[in-house]
Design a protein around this motif. Structure first.
Motif, PDB file in Angstrom:
ATOM      1  N   ILE A   1       0.833  -1.199   0.000  1.00  0.00           N
ATOM      2  CA  ILE A   1       0.000   0.000   0.000  1.00  0.00           C
ATOM      3  C   ILE A   1       0.870   1.252   0.000  1.00  0.00           C
ATOM      4  CG2 ILE A   1      -0.157   0.268   2.494  1.00  0.00           C
ATOM      5  CD1 ILE A   1      -3.059   0.649   0.021  1.00  0.00           C
ATOM      6  N   ASN A   2       2.144   1.112   0.356  1.00  0.00           N
ATOM      7  CA  ASN A   2       3.067   2.252   0.389  1.00  0.00           C
ATOM      8  C   ASN A   2       4.123   2.154  -0.709  1.00  0.00           C
ATOM      9  OD1 ASN A   2       2.040   3.698   2.734  1.00  0.00           O
ATOM     10  ND2 ASN A   2       2.729   1.938   3.916  1.00  0.00           N
ATOM     11  N   ALA A   3       3.761   1.538  -1.830  1.00  0.00           N
ATOM     12  CA  ALA A   3       4.690   1.456  -2.956  1.00  0.00           C
ATOM     13  C   ALA A   3       4.997   2.861  -3.487  1.00  0.00           C
ATOM     14  CB  ALA A   3       4.086   0.594  -4.054  1.00  0.00           C
ATOM     15  N   HIS A   4       6.140   2.990  -4.185  1.00  0.00           N
ATOM     16  CA  HIS A   4       6.546   4.289  -4.732  1.00  0.00           C
ATOM     17  C   HIS A   4       6.393   4.310  -6.245  1.00  0.00           C
ATOM     18  CE1 HIS A   4       9.057   3.888  -0.988  1.00  0.00           C
ATOM     19  NE2 HIS A   4       8.401   4.996  -0.761  1.00  0.00           N
ATOM     20  N   ASP A   5       6.139   5.501  -6.768  1.00  0.00           N
ATOM     21  CA  ASP A   5       5.989   5.597  -8.223  1.00  0.00           C
ATOM     22  C   ASP A   5       7.324   5.427  -8.943  1.00  0.00           C
ATOM     23  OD1 ASP A   5       5.347   9.208  -8.050  1.00  0.00           O
ATOM     24  OD2 ASP A   5       7.041   8.010  -7.354  1.00  0.00           O
ATOM     25  N   ASN A   6       8.385   6.068  -8.483  1.00  0.00           N
ATOM     26  CA  ASN A   6       9.708   5.874  -9.073  1.00  0.00           C
ATOM     27  C   ASN A   6      10.753   6.383  -8.092  1.00  0.00           C
ATOM     28  OD1 ASN A   6      10.537   8.772  -9.812  1.00  0.00           O
ATOM     29  ND2 ASN A   6       8.507   8.597 -10.765  1.00  0.00           N
ATOM     30  N   PRO A   7      12.010   5.964  -8.265  1.00  0.00           N
ATOM     31  CA  PRO A   7      13.050   6.332  -7.294  1.00  0.00           C
ATOM     32  C   PRO A   7      13.321   7.823  -7.223  1.00  0.00           C
ATOM     33  CG  PRO A   7      13.763   4.485  -8.680  1.00  0.00           C
ATOM     34  CD  PRO A   7      12.521   5.043  -9.298  1.00  0.00           C
ATOM     35  N   LEU A   8      13.020   8.575  -8.253  1.00  0.00           N
ATOM     36  CA  LEU A   8      13.335   9.997  -8.252  1.00  0.00           C
ATOM     37  C   LEU A   8      12.346  10.813  -7.435  1.00  0.00           C
ATOM     38  CD1 LEU A   8      14.375  10.484 -11.984  1.00  0.00           C
ATOM     39  CD2 LEU A   8      15.844  10.141  -9.986  1.00  0.00           C
ATOM     40  N   SER A   9      11.081  10.454  -7.487  1.00  0.00           N
ATOM     41  CA  SER A   9      10.079  11.228  -6.740  1.00  0.00           C
ATOM     42  C   SER A   9       9.600  10.507  -5.490  1.00  0.00           C
ATOM     43  CB  SER A   9       8.885  11.525  -7.638  1.00  0.00           C
ATOM     44  OG  SER A   9       8.297  10.330  -8.121  1.00  0.00           O
ATOM     45  N   ARG A  10       9.486   9.169  -5.541  1.00  0.00           N
ATOM     46  CA  ARG A  10       9.089   8.335  -4.406  1.00  0.00           C
ATOM     47  C   ARG A  10       7.764   8.794  -3.791  1.00  0.00           C
ATOM     48  NH1 ARG A  10      12.864   4.726  -2.734  1.00  0.00           N
ATOM     49  NH2 ARG A  10      11.987   4.587  -0.662  1.00  0.00           N
ATOM     50  N   ASN A  11       6.810   9.122  -4.636  1.00  0.00           N
ATOM     51  CA  ASN A  11       5.464   9.401  -4.157  1.00  0.00           C
ATOM     52  C   ASN A  11       4.727   8.087  -3.930  1.00  0.00           C
ATOM     53  OD1 ASN A  11       5.122  12.438  -4.379  1.00  0.00           O
ATOM     54  ND2 ASN A  11       5.815  11.960  -6.460  1.00  0.00           N
ATOM     55  N   THR A  12       3.948   8.028  -2.854  1.00  0.00           N
ATOM     56  CA  THR A  12       3.135   6.855  -2.565  1.00  0.00           C
ATOM     57  C   THR A  12       1.743   7.035  -3.158  1.00  0.00           C
ATOM     58  OG1 THR A  12       2.232   7.717  -0.496  1.00  0.00           O
ATOM     59  CG2 THR A  12       4.392   6.616  -0.392  1.00  0.00           C
ATOM     60  N   PRO A  13       0.949   5.971  -3.208  1.00  0.00           N
ATOM     61  CA  PRO A  13      -0.433   6.135  -3.683  1.00  0.00           C
ATOM     62  C   PRO A  13      -1.207   7.198  -2.913  1.00  0.00           C
ATOM     63  CG  PRO A  13       0.132   3.812  -3.622  1.00  0.00           C
ATOM     64  CD  PRO A  13       1.289   4.545  -3.017  1.00  0.00           C
ATOM     65  N   LEU A  14      -0.894   7.372  -1.629  1.00  0.00           N
ATOM     66  CA  LEU A  14      -1.609   8.380  -0.865  1.00  0.00           C
ATOM     67  C   LEU A  14      -1.225   9.782  -1.321  1.00  0.00           C
ATOM     68  CD1 LEU A  14      -3.701   8.511   1.369  1.00  0.00           C
ATOM     69  CD2 LEU A  14      -1.854   8.737   3.041  1.00  0.00           C
TER      70      LEU A  14
END
Length: 963
Positions: free
Chosen positions: A66-79
């Motif tokens: 549930i706390n996966a990241h979009d990519n290593p550069l931004s590391r935004n979570t689904p939330l």
């Protein structure tokens, strides 16, 4: 098959990612590779942005974090995405499933920052209601230096909403401006108020061993509705080991009194624990994921700095994944610039002269020499140099032992740079520790040791194991005991306590006096203190006390270098009572004279430190005055939720030092109680350090019917060793990594699966015991159960007395299936076959093949013990299944659904079949016993199995061959 394009197409067409096959696997379980996981993550972010709540639920059900990241550069979570684009119900869905409301991206921005930037009051309100922290600052990017509250300053409605929330919650801050309430980055990192007696000394999860109570769909253990998290004292964790980073092409613009049982064990008093609840994430059977990545996350550290209103950059983090496999986890690791170092086959050592004699330093290197050679590095003494002259560049290793160069009496610093290794140690003991770290570095860094500086010292100066070597019980052979000493050294422990049972005229010394002297010397050479420990069997009258103390005095002559003497709970109680009473001495004229202080009659030297049971003095603190000055109070406690604070507080009030004595919980069962052992050790060590204790002694108790193989004591011992060096190691890492730590640092075959199998067998036994009691799977009450033991143990020891009310044929069948699979397929990597349901990756050759490739001298024996435990569990399950089948009540609505019919009422064919299995089990049991234990205890241990044979075939004379 790794066909990401087809996976992407199917997901885009609406294929259900949470569907299970007949084995219980989801698609992601079958191929949890970074590329496939990235496609699933991309679909989760798309569904989140489009507020497709049903799709979000499907993807989370597939096993995606549930706390996966979009990519290593931004590391935004689904939330983060939901806060920027989604509808309120999507945020509620994510948070309800464990989304971290205070997760930070690479700029330090939290979902609340994005919500404020978006300007949606409903979104901001939901985040605030779920404890989003408005005081966290961004440390770079568009909103550098700003908190969410500051960002809302130009939006009056949002600003008033946030201010109102802050005022209502009244989050406290300390004098440095550091947020105490919700200033940490996730609920697992939330910290509470300073120590107080009401909530005790424990921290973290006291009994909710998530990886032991939450497994795959085909497992016998399933998630309960709630995860019990005990209120506890915690401190910030250290960075944790690494996992694979998920990459995807999708991006989002970032916005900136004592009761003792028959074995001499302390039974716990009833305690009251305050609990809160949360819903856990799904866990795999053998390896637990975590809401914290098992890697040092830059945003966690920076977010903590931001919440503390610090503007300086964080200390550089460790990025080399192999360095996180060290155990105990070093306090400080600094990666340096430069090439990695691969130890040459032949190397030389330069020793810098100092206050420690050179020959003692060489002796320490000689002890570790064979472990370095196992790793392919042969070291020879090159030269001894003066402290004022640098060593020659021709020497690979430079060793300095000088307390004046360190800030802690047990500190060491190990530097690897420019193809040179320098060790600076405070003492010979810390030299042992530094060489253990060096050997671990060479083992785990298979592609070369990175340039690094490791500086470490233990949280507790005294770190020991107490072995109960009672007669007629499980006493290790002398060869096995020597191998255990080496294993303790490899875990940086420095004490071995031998618990001896004393009667008025004898002491149960399990080895010859000359063997004790040799063992003492062997331990001393390795920086391990051999401590004699004494207790009594049954009761003891005051008139027999002098005889007992005389026996102890005579026995102590064999422990030539003992600097400590340990007195167990029963004997402590007798000595404490005798020291405060008077007796009548028969003479010509009867007079009443005070008895001589019995503590003084033990014959101890003036420099010897006495360890006594603190539990005895909980309600008799006035008896503390009779104790000698050089006494350490040892607080015993073996339950999963035991509160060690009473002993710690007793030491504070009396001005005496305190140690804690948790237990391995490897008794009264067939395969131990890992949940109880690890939880109890964690509470004891971490709470003890925070309470000011000086040491930990992990107790491994034995008994007359010692059915639990010794191998099941190792997971709690290993956890205690790591925590006593670095008590800041986070619970979330400890409880999810026990199995892999056993494989890496004991078996020394990473991924072989023996450690995971140890945990799985104990987990199954704990689970079925709870089922038999009608307990919740998260209930830590009476764990471990000293009397009458686990449900499976009862099935072998006294099957007719076990209540079958809550047990079914399916329960026993599930346990049998899971146990077989755990032992057969305990480890997993990426090179072999499909894993069992709920386990990511592929299965390795498993436990059976591990012993042949392991350099651990105990590997073959512990593997045999593991299979023996599996056979005992299977036999107990077959018996239990037979009893349930025969005892099932077809009219259960009129009474009990299952009545225990008794072994004698089973059909003759069933009894004969079971008797043959028990007879074969006795043969295997005897064979394994003789390979690791002294023969004297075998007959008393076999009584359980031979009695079961007599019940199954009462008119036959089947007897196990115990020769």
């Amino acid at each position: 098959m790794g066909r990401g394009d087809i996976v992407r197409a199917l997901l885009a067409a609406g294929a259900d990612p949470g569907v299970h096959n007949t084995a219980g696997n989801t698609p992601l379980h079958l191929s949890p590779s970074p590329a496939i996981t990235a496609i699933f993550t991309e679909e989760l972010l798309r569904a989140t942005a489009q507020s497709d709540v049903g799709r979000v639920c499907q993807l989370v059900a597939s096993g995606l974090s549930i706390n996966a990241h979009d990519n290593p550069l931004s590391r935004n979570t689904p939330l983060h995405w939901a806060a920027s684009f989604a509808q309120p119900d999507t945020l509620t869905c994510l948070i309800a499933r464990g989304a971290d409301v205070n997760a930070g991206n690479t700029d330090g921005a939290t979902p609340l920052h994005d919500a404020v930037a978006r300007g949606d009051e409903a979104i901001v309100r939901i985040l605030l209601e779920h404890d989003a922290n408005p005081h966290i600052q961004c440390y770079k990017g568009r909103y550098k230096g700003k908190t969410a509250l500051e960002m809302a300053s130009d939006k009056p409605d949002l600003h008033n909403l946030i201010e109102q929330h802050v005022n209502i919650n009244n989050k406290p801050h300390n004098s440095n401006g550091i947020g105490i309430g919700n200033g940490s980055v996730s609920p697992l990192l939330q910290r509470q108020q300073p120590l107080n007696r009401e909530i005790g000394l424990s921290r973290g999860l006291s009994g909710s061993f998530e990886s032991l109570t939450s497994v795959g769909t085909d497992s016998v253990i399933t998630n309960g509705p709630e995860l019990m998290i005990h209120n506890a004292i915690t401190t910030p964790p250290v960075p944790l080991p690494t996992t694979t980073t998920t990459t995807t092409t999708t991006s989002k613009q970032t916005n900136g009194e004592v009761i003792v049982d028959d074995c001499g064990k302390i039974l716990p008093a009833t305690t009251t624990t305050t609990t809160t609840t949360t819903t856990p994430q799904p866990r795999s059977p053998l390896h637990s994921s975590s809401s914290l990545e098992l890697s040092p996350r830059m945003e966690q550290v920076c977010e903590r700095l931001a919440s503390a209103q610090l503007t300086s950059p964080p200390r550089p983090l460790v990025t080399h994944s192999a360095l996180h496999q060290l155990w105990p986890q070093p306090r400080r690791i600094i990666e340096l610039q430069g090439p990695s170092w691969s130890p040459p086959t032949h190397t030389t050592l330069a020793i810098v002269s100092g206050p420690i004699p050179i020959h003692k330093i060489v002796d320490v290197w000689d002890i570790h020499k064979r472990w370095l050679e196992e790793a392919g590095c042969e070291v020879k003494l090159g030269t001894v140099v003066s402290a004022s002259h640098p060593p020659s560049h021709t020497h690979t290793f430079t060793c300095i032992v000088n307390p004046a160069l360190t800030t802690h009496p047990h500190q060491y610093t190990l530097t690897v740079r420019d193809n040179k290794v320098v060790l600076v140690c405070a003492s010979l003991e810390s030299l042992h520790s530094s060489l253990v770290t060096l050997v671990q570095l060479v083992r785990v860094c298979v592609c070369g040791v990175p340039a690094v500086v490791i500086s470490d010292h233990p949280s507790l100066a005294h770190r020991g194991l107490l072995m109960d070597v009672s007669p007629h019980a499980r006493v290790p052979t002398l060869e096995r005991l020597y191998q255990m000493v080496d294993s303790l050294l490899s875990l940086k422990m420095n004490q071995l306590h031998l618990m001896l049972r004393v009667s008025p005229n004898t002491c149960s010394l399990p080895y010859l006096p000359s063997e004790i002297v040799s063992l003492d010397r062997y331990c001393e050479d390795r920086g391990i203190n051999l401590v004699p420990a004494f207790d009594i069997e049954g009761t003891l009258t005051t008139t027999q006390l002098n005889e007992v103390t005389s026996t102890i005095t005579a026995t102590l002559t064999h422990f030539t270098s003992a600097r400590q003497v340990h007195i167990g709970p029963r004997l402590t109680a007798v000595l404490a009572d005798a020291s405060t009473t008077t007796t009548t001495t028969p003479t010509t004229t009867t007079t009443t004279t005070p008895i001589i202080n019995p503590w003084c009659s033990l014959g101890l030297s003036p420099s010897t430190v006495l360890l006594v049971c603190a539990n005895v003095f909980h309600n008799k603190s006035h008896q503390l005055a009779s104790l000698p000055p050089s006494v350490v109070l040892v607080e015993y406690g073996f339950q999963a939720d035991y509160d060690f604070s009473m002993g710690v507080q007793l030491g504070v009030e009396s001005g005496r030092p305190v140690a804690v004595c948790p237990g391995t919980a490897a008794w009264s069962s067939l395969s131990g109680w890992p949940e109880a052992g690890v939880s109890n050790v964690y509470r004891g060590v971490v709470g003890g350090v925070e309470g000011g204790t000086m040491g930990v002694v992990v107790a491994h108790w034995s008994s007359t019917a010692a059915l639990t193989p010794l191998v099941f004591a190792w997971p709690p011992i290993l956890v205690a060793a790591g925590l006593s060096w670095n008590h800041n190691t986070h619970w979330d890492y400890v409880h999810s990594s026990v199995g892999s730590l056993v494989d890496t640092h004991l078996m020394r075959v990473p991924g072989c699966g023996l450690g995971a199998a140890l945990v799985e067998l104990g987990r199954c036994e704990t689970w079925i015991t709870r089922v038999a009691r009608g307990q919740s799977t998260l209930d830590v009450g009476d764990l471990p159960s000293s009397t009458p033991g686990s449900a499976l143990y009862q099935l072998l020891a006294d099957p007719d007395a076990l209540s079958l009310d809550h047990l079914t044929v399916e329960v026993f069948t599930s346990v049998m299936r899971h146990v077989r699979r755990a032992v057969r397929e305990g480890g997993h990597n990426t090179t072999t076959t499909t894993p069992p349901p709920g386990i990511g990756g592929s299965v390795s050759v498993g436990v059976s093949g591990a012993a042949s490739s392991s350099p651990w001298p105990l590997a073959n024996l512990v593997t045999l013990e593991l299979h023996l435990a599996m056979d005992m569990i299977l036999t107990a399950c077959r018996l239990g299944r037979s009893l349930v089948s025969v005892g099932s009540n077809p009219r259960s609505n009129l009474g009990l659904s299952v009545v225990n019919p008794g072994v004698g009422n089973l059909p003759p064919t069933l009894r004969t079949d079971l008797a043959n299995k028990v007879l074969g089990l006795c043969e295997v049991y005897s064979s394994v016993w003789h390979q690791g234990q002294e023969g004297s205890g075998l007959q008393s241990s076999l009584v359980v199995l031979s009695s079961l044979l007599a019940r199954l075939l009462p008119h036959h004379s089947l007897q196990p061959n115990s020769s």
